[in-house]
Every structure is written in C-alpha cells, then in structure tokens.
Design a protein around this motif. Structure first.
Motif, PDB file in Angstrom:
ATOM      1  N   LEU A  11       0.594  -0.988  -0.431  1.00  0.00           N
ATOM      2  CA  LEU A  11      -0.128  -0.454  -0.494  1.00  0.00           C
ATOM      3  C   LEU A  11       1.309   1.359  -0.243  1.00  0.00           C
ATOM      4  N   LEU A  12       1.728   1.248   0.314  1.00  0.00           N
ATOM      5  CA  LEU A  12       2.652   2.102   1.055  1.00  0.00           C
ATOM      6  C   LEU A  12       3.733   2.741  -0.273  1.00  0.00           C
ATOM      7  N   LEU A  33       6.755   0.223  -7.867  1.00  0.00           N
ATOM      8  CA  LEU A  33       7.232  -0.989  -5.814  1.00  0.00           C
ATOM      9  C   LEU A  33       6.258  -1.422  -5.890  1.00  0.00           C
ATOM     10  N   PRO A  34       4.913  -1.470  -6.304  1.00  0.00           N
ATOM     11  CA  PRO A  34       3.812  -2.746  -5.462  1.00  0.00           C
ATOM     12  C   PRO A  34       4.256  -4.356  -5.665  1.00  0.00           C
ATOM     13  N   ILE A  54      -3.340  -8.920  -2.239  1.00  0.00           N
ATOM     14  CA  ILE A  54      -2.715  -8.645  -3.997  1.00  0.00           C
ATOM     15  C   ILE A  54      -4.046  -7.403  -3.931  1.00  0.00           C
ATOM     16  N   PHE A  55      -5.176  -8.330  -4.171  1.00  0.00           N
ATOM     17  CA  PHE A  55      -6.330  -6.708  -4.535  1.00  0.00           C
ATOM     18  C   PHE A  55      -5.652  -5.914  -4.335  1.00  0.00           C
ATOM     19  N   GLN A  61      -4.943   1.221  -6.106  1.00  0.00           N
ATOM     20  CA  GLN A  61      -3.251   1.389  -7.315  1.00  0.00           C
ATOM     21  C   GLN A  61      -4.316   1.840  -9.049  1.00  0.00           C
ATOM     22  N   ASP A  62      -5.326   1.122  -8.904  1.00  0.00           N
ATOM     23  CA  ASP A  62      -6.161   1.493 -10.005  1.00  0.00           C
ATOM     24  C   ASP A  62      -7.006   3.235  -9.427  1.00  0.00           C
ATOM     25  N   PHE A  63      -7.480   3.311  -8.395  1.00  0.00           N
ATOM     26  CA  PHE A  63      -8.374   4.170  -7.845  1.00  0.00           C
ATOM     27  C   PHE A  63      -7.052   5.729  -8.071  1.00  0.00           C
TER      28      PHE A  63
END
Length: 159
Positions: A11-12, A33-34, A54-55, A61-63
């Motif tokens: 998340l970071l 980085l993710p 992971i989802f 990331q999409d948002f």
C-alpha cells in the motif's frame, strides 16, 4: 501487525507511485514498487501476502492512478500465480537468479498492461515508456529485495 507488514509495504508502494515525484526531473520513470512487493513476498513469505491483500493493493493503485478498475489487481494476481508456481525454483537460488526472474515477471506485466490498454483504446499504443518504467523497476529490485530480506529476517522470522 507483523503479518500485515507486506500488505502495508504494498500500500505504501502504491502511495509513493501515485505521488507526483519525478526522478531526475522526469528523466527516469517511477519504479512500480508494488510489483516488487508482490514478487518478493510471493517468493519468500507468501502466507504474509494473501491474494485478497494483493487485490486491495491493485485496486488502490487503479483508484489513485485513474486506470481501468481491475487492471492492476489482475496484473498483480497473475504475477503472484506465476511466482508461486515457480517458488520452489527460486528458493535457495542466488539473488542474481531471483533478480532475473523478477525481470521476466516485470516484462510479462508490461506485455499484459500494454495489451489491455491497447485493447481498451482500440489502437496499438507505444510500449517504449512502459518498457522503460519496467526496466527501471527491474533495476531497483535488488535494493528493495535487500531491504525486504533484512525486514523478513529481523522482524518476521526472528521475533
């Protein structure tokens, strides 16, 4: 809290990716980085980074990046699936071998992203920028892998 560490790192990584940071005045793309987080923890401690985490990382990331919903979760879950299927090969190997595996995973992620975005836009998009970003991501993998290895040993295994 220890079990949530890889998810929090993912998340970071998404938050850092979404920030308007430009490396070397925009001359170098921001590493994804993710993807590093998903690959590393899927090899060395998959129980600490389950598929729902992971989802969630991909969906965030999409948002934050304005991408089509579900694209990054699909890429990250595909990466996790491939890594888990090859996990026994990676364990105990030299870091160069794991790094090469990550480079292949990053290349596969690039192709998936490029194909999906090209299909959604109805035209073959240029792949150069995405390939450069994935190459940058692959180049920074050893730095983050070393830090994650230290974290894994000190915080998650020894305590």
């Amino acid at each position: 809290m220890k079990a949530a560490t890889p998810t929090l790192l993912g998340l970071l990584g998404v938050l850092l990716l979404a920030l308007p940071l430009r490396l070397f005045y925009g001359g170098v793309p921001t590493p994804i980085l993710p993807l590093v987080v998903v690959f590393f923890w899927s090899v060395y401690a998959p129980d600490f980074l389950p598929s729902p985490s992971i989802f969630a990382i991909g969906l965030l990331q999409d948002f934050l990046t304005g991408g089509p919903l579900g694209l990054w979760p699909a890429v990250y879950l595909f990466t996790q699936y491939i890594v888990l299927s090859q996990r026994s090969y990676f364990l105990g190997r030299e870091q160069r071998v794991v790094w090469l595996g990550f480079a292949f995973a990053a290349a596969a992620a690039s192709v998936i992203l490029w194909l999906a975005m090209s299909l959604l836009s109805g035209v073959l998009l240029p792949i150069r920028g995405l390939a450069f970003q994935m190459a940058t991501t692959a180049l920074v993998y050893p730095v983050f892998s070393g830090a994650f290895s230290h974290l894994h040993r000190r915080v998650l295994v020894e305590s």
